[in-house]
Motif scaffolding. Structure first.
Motif, PDB file in Angstrom:
ATOM      1  N   VAL A 247      34.865 -29.292   9.691  1.00 16.88           N
ATOM      2  CA  VAL A 247      35.469 -29.666   8.417  1.00 16.88           C
ATOM      3  C   VAL A 247      35.175 -28.619   7.353  1.00 16.88           C
ATOM      4  O   VAL A 247      35.957 -28.402   6.421  1.00 16.88           O
ATOM      5  CB  VAL A 247      34.954 -31.058   7.967  1.00 16.88           C
ATOM      6  N   LYS A 284      40.366 -26.290  -1.091  1.00 16.86           N
ATOM      7  CA  LYS A 284      41.032 -26.345   0.218  1.00 16.86           C
ATOM      8  C   LYS A 284      40.056 -26.799   1.300  1.00 16.86           C
ATOM      9  O   LYS A 284      40.389 -27.629   2.154  1.00 16.86           O
ATOM     10  CB  LYS A 284      41.626 -24.983   0.581  1.00 16.86           C
ATOM     11  N   ASP A 285      38.839 -26.259   1.269  1.00 16.77           N
ATOM     12  CA  ASP A 285      37.821 -26.694   2.238  1.00 16.77           C
ATOM     13  C   ASP A 285      37.470 -28.169   2.033  1.00 16.77           C
ATOM     14  O   ASP A 285      37.328 -28.932   2.995  1.00 16.77           O
ATOM     15  CB  ASP A 285      36.555 -25.847   2.077  1.00 16.77           C
ATOM     16  N   THR A 288      40.196 -30.888   3.311  1.00 21.37           N
ATOM     17  CA  THR A 288      40.394 -31.179   4.733  1.00 21.37           C
ATOM     18  C   THR A 288      39.697 -32.472   5.135  1.00 21.37           C
ATOM     19  O   THR A 288      40.295 -33.368   5.734  1.00 21.37           O
ATOM     20  CB  THR A 288      39.868 -30.013   5.596  1.00 21.37           C
ATOM     21  N   GLU A 322      46.371 -30.848  -3.465  1.00 21.71           N
ATOM     22  CA  GLU A 322      46.131 -30.533  -2.052  1.00 21.71           C
ATOM     23  C   GLU A 322      46.250 -31.780  -1.187  1.00 21.71           C
ATOM     24  O   GLU A 322      46.812 -31.727  -0.077  1.00 21.71           O
ATOM     25  CB  GLU A 322      44.740 -29.906  -1.901  1.00 21.71           C
ATOM     26  N   LEU A 326      48.722 -32.702   2.046  1.00 22.75           N
ATOM     27  CA  LEU A 326      48.181 -33.008   3.369  1.00 22.75           C
ATOM     28  C   LEU A 326      48.424 -34.444   3.824  1.00 22.75           C
ATOM     29  O   LEU A 326      48.432 -34.716   5.027  1.00 22.75           O
ATOM     30  CB  LEU A 326      46.672 -32.744   3.380  1.00 22.75           C
TER      31      LEU A 326
END
Length: 368
Positions: A247, A284-285, A288, A322, A326
């Motif tokens: 992750v 972004k990290d 997820t 984001e 997603l």
């Protein structure tokens, strides 16, 4: 129909049901006239009169006398009663890597005193516990506690820290046993999960049932509320997304730390492109793992707490965007307003839930 008319065979059970009806009515209001109390409890006047007298003797209720310097009413004033939140106390304590914070409240959850101490992440478990006991003693100021809620890092189950790698010798610790005293109940929970509970009680998620709470500070972790209740999972480890190194949460904070969080977000506000690039990569990290949780729970709200929540919309807006990219549906993203008291407040709520269960249960009350 008055509750006395129900066919309940056990007189003691009927009596207890009537007591709870009166107590709930008093607890839900600031003050009630006797007539309002009769109406709210749906009991007869003689029954309410008898129960109120008993509650006054126990210290849980009292008649509200007119202020001596107030206006004099025409005729005989109606008797007014109130629940006495000062009849008992409870506390919530946050035992973390960097601080121990204890909040003491009355039976309505209003804070009456607090104490804190700064601690070192490398402090031994024995010293950390000794500090926690000292802080609790300072905060309580001689008051007896009906219950103590405890929030700490790690996976917690049955009052014990079953998994922990952030504090020395913390794994396997029986916190409930270590902090228990005669007459005191101790309830222990994971810090992030209790912070989520606090948000639902007094923070950004007060009117929301399905919530993901994201603690972003010196580490990243998740708490989940479903239907307004904490989802703990079979082992108490629900939401521990960060253990999956794929992750990227283990490394997501590295660049933020190296730049310095306050300096980084100040630079973003000033229009620094390098700082903006670092925040974009961090989000972004972060997204997820959050997206995986959002897709699993389908929440109404994601709340960002912890130290980085002070960045406000500089973190919330890009994470919102984001997640919209997603996930199947857009999700609201807010930042916490509870600051570093969130875990202790959640621990208070944990203790208060237990006390209210006792006050309003059909079984006999424990005297306050």
């Amino acid at each position: 129909m008055a509750r006395e008319g129900f066919m309940i065979g056990d007189p003691a059970l009927l009596r207890r049901l009537n007591v709870v009806a009166v107590l709930r009515a008093l607890h839900a209001a600031d003050e009630l006239t006797f007539t309002e109390l009769v109406r709210s409890s749906q009991l007869s006047r003689p029954t309410v009169e008898e129960i109120v007298s008993d509650l006054e003797q126990q210290g849980l209720a009292e008649e509200v006398r007119p202020a001596p310097d107030g206006p004099r009413p025409v005729g005989r004033p109606a008797k007014r009663y109130r629940f006495r939140p000062e009849a008992g106390h409870l506390a919530g304590v946050d035992i973390g890597p960097h601080k121990v914070l204890c909040l003491v409240t009355d039976l309505r959850g209003d804070i009456v005193s607090s104490a804190r101490a700064e601690v070192d992440p490398e402090m031994s478990a024995a010293d950390r516990l000794a500090t926690a006991r000292t802080v609790i003693e300072r905060a309580t100021e001689g008051r007896e506690l009906r219950a103590l809620g405890v929030g700490t890092t790690g996976v917690v189950s049955g009052g014990r820290v079953v998994v922990s790698d952030r504090l020395p010798d913390w794994q396997g610790l029986d916190l409930a046993g270590e902090l228990g005293e005669v007459g005191r109940q101790v309830l222990v929970g994971n810090d992030t999960k209790l912070a989520a509970l606090a948000e639902h009680w007094r923070g950004a998620a007060r009117s929301v049932g399905d919530v993901i709470y994201l603690l972003v500070g010196r580490s990243i972790s998740v708490g989940v509320l479903i239907g307004g209740r904490l989802h703990l999972g079979h082992h108490g480890g629900a939401g521990e997304i960060g253990v999956l190194r794929e992750v990227g949460w283990y490394t997501a904070l590295d660049r933020v730390r190296s730049y310095g969080p306050e300096r980084l977000f100040a630079a973003v506000r000033a229009g620094d492109p390098e700082a903006a690039t670092i925040v974009t990569a961090f989000v972004k990290d972060l997204a997820t793992g959050v997206a995986a949780t959002v897709l699993t729970v389908d929440p109404q709200l994601v709340v960002i707490g912890g130290g980085l929540s002070q960045a406000g919309d500089l973190l919330a807006e890009p994470l919102r965007a984001e997640l919209s990219r997603l996930c199947l549906f857009p999700v609201q993203v807010e930042t916490s307003v509870l600051g570093d008291e969130s875990v202790a407040l959640g621990a208070v709520r944990l203790a208060l839930d237990r006390v209210e269960e006792e006050l309003f249960s059909v079984a006999e009350m424990t005297p306050a």
